[in-house]
Enzyme design. Structure first.
Site, PDB file in Angstrom:
ATOM      1  N   ASN A  51       0.888  -1.134   0.001  1.00 46.70           N
ATOM      2  CA  ASN A  51       0.003  -0.094   0.058  1.00 46.70           C
ATOM      3  C   ASN A  51       0.926   1.297  -0.172  1.00 46.70           C
ATOM      4  OD1 ASN A  51       0.577  -0.915   2.822  1.00 46.70           O
ATOM      5  ND2 ASN A  51      -0.866   0.691   3.439  1.00 46.70           N
ATOM      6  N   ILE A  52       0.416   2.292  -0.692  1.00 45.51           N
ATOM      7  CA  ILE A  52       1.033   3.275  -0.852  1.00 45.51           C
ATOM      8  C   ILE A  52       0.078   4.650  -0.512  1.00 45.51           C
ATOM      9  CG2 ILE A  52       2.317   5.307  -2.380  1.00 45.51           C
ATOM     10  CD1 ILE A  52       2.875   2.479  -4.140  1.00 45.51           C
ATOM     11  N   GLU A  53       0.209   5.443   0.668  1.00 45.09           N
ATOM     12  CA  GLU A  53      -0.748   6.446   1.277  1.00 45.09           C
ATOM     13  C   GLU A  53      -0.361   7.719   0.597  1.00 45.09           C
ATOM     14  OE1 GLU A  53      -2.253   4.130   5.471  1.00 45.09           O
ATOM     15  OE2 GLU A  53      -0.790   5.876   5.324  1.00 45.09           O
ATOM     16  N   CYS A  62      -3.881   0.801  -2.901  1.00 46.08           N
ATOM     17  CA  CYS A  62      -3.797  -0.419  -2.121  1.00 46.08           C
ATOM     18  C   CYS A  62      -2.714  -1.510  -2.694  1.00 46.08           C
ATOM     19  CB  CYS A  62      -5.423  -1.278  -2.097  1.00 46.08           C
ATOM     20  SG  CYS A  62      -6.713  -0.282  -1.483  1.00 46.08           S
ATOM     21  N   GLU A  64      -2.994  -4.545  -3.077  1.00 46.02           N
ATOM     22  CA  GLU A  64      -3.650  -5.481  -4.304  1.00 46.02           C
ATOM     23  C   GLU A  64      -3.584  -4.800  -5.572  1.00 46.02           C
ATOM     24  OE1 GLU A  64      -6.458  -6.296  -0.575  1.00 46.02           O
ATOM     25  OE2 GLU A  64      -5.065  -4.589  -1.405  1.00 46.02           O
ATOM     26  N   CYS A  95     -10.524  -4.506   0.171  1.00 46.00           N
ATOM     27  CA  CYS A  95     -11.675  -3.307  -0.088  1.00 46.00           C
ATOM     28  C   CYS A  95     -12.609  -3.541  -1.199  1.00 46.00           C
ATOM     29  CB  CYS A  95     -11.203  -2.032  -0.144  1.00 46.00           C
ATOM     30  SG  CYS A  95     -10.451  -1.592  -1.749  1.00 46.00           S
ATOM     31  N   CYS A  98     -10.776  -3.110  -4.515  1.00 43.47           N
ATOM     32  CA  CYS A  98     -10.018  -4.325  -4.895  1.00 43.47           C
ATOM     33  C   CYS A  98     -10.532  -5.586  -5.373  1.00 43.47           C
ATOM     34  CB  CYS A  98      -8.844  -4.327  -3.805  1.00 43.47           C
ATOM     35  SG  CYS A  98      -7.630  -3.034  -3.855  1.00 43.47           S
TER      36      CYS A  98
END
Length: 141
Positions: A51-53, A62, A64, A95, A98
């Site tokens: 994940n990359i915020e 996300c 995935e 989620c 995804c």
């Protein structure tokens, strides 16, 4: 529901190791909830993502989605199984967005494995995770 590990242990271990390695590089400064995902394609190739915020929260990515992007960029198009790894009280599941992304490249029988640091906690088919999904079969010819 117990994990359904009908695949050889080595295959699951390979996905687990790839997800652990990806999770180590997650960029989660806001939630501090690092997630790693690893996909095995029909050809046997493994692709991982984390994940990359982003400070503008809805712009994040996300794990995935990152793994699917790596798979597509490499020219692959069919997900055979995916393992998602995070630390938390409940098994981590994709989620809604995804789940739809997975449905684009997987079959209803594709296995979705939820794992924590100790191993796989839950395994479901994509059909169990996303029943009555909208996909290309839903579009007019």
């Amino acid at each position: 529901m117990e994990p359904r590990l009908d695949r050889p242990k080595e295959a699951i271990d390979r996905l687990f190791e790839a997800a652990v390695a990806a999770r180590a590089h997650a960029y989660a400064p806001y939630s501090r909830f690092a997630v790693g995902a690893a996909i095995r394609t029909a050809s046997g190739a493994v692709f991982a993502g984390a994940n990359i915020e982003n400070a503008a929260y809805p712009v994040g990515l996300c794990a995935e989605a990152a793994a699917i992007a790596a798979m597509v960029v490499a020219g692959e198009r069919e997900i055979a199984e995916i393992l998602i790894l995070a630390e938390g009280g409940e098994p981590i599941m994709p989620c809604g967005a995804c789940r739809q992304r997975l449905f684009e490249f997987a079959t209803p029988e594709t296995m979705i494995h939820s794992a924590g640091p100790a191993g796989v906690a839950l395994s479901l088919t994509l059909a169990e995770l996303l029943p009555h999904a909208f996909g290309r079969q839903s579009l007019a010819p």
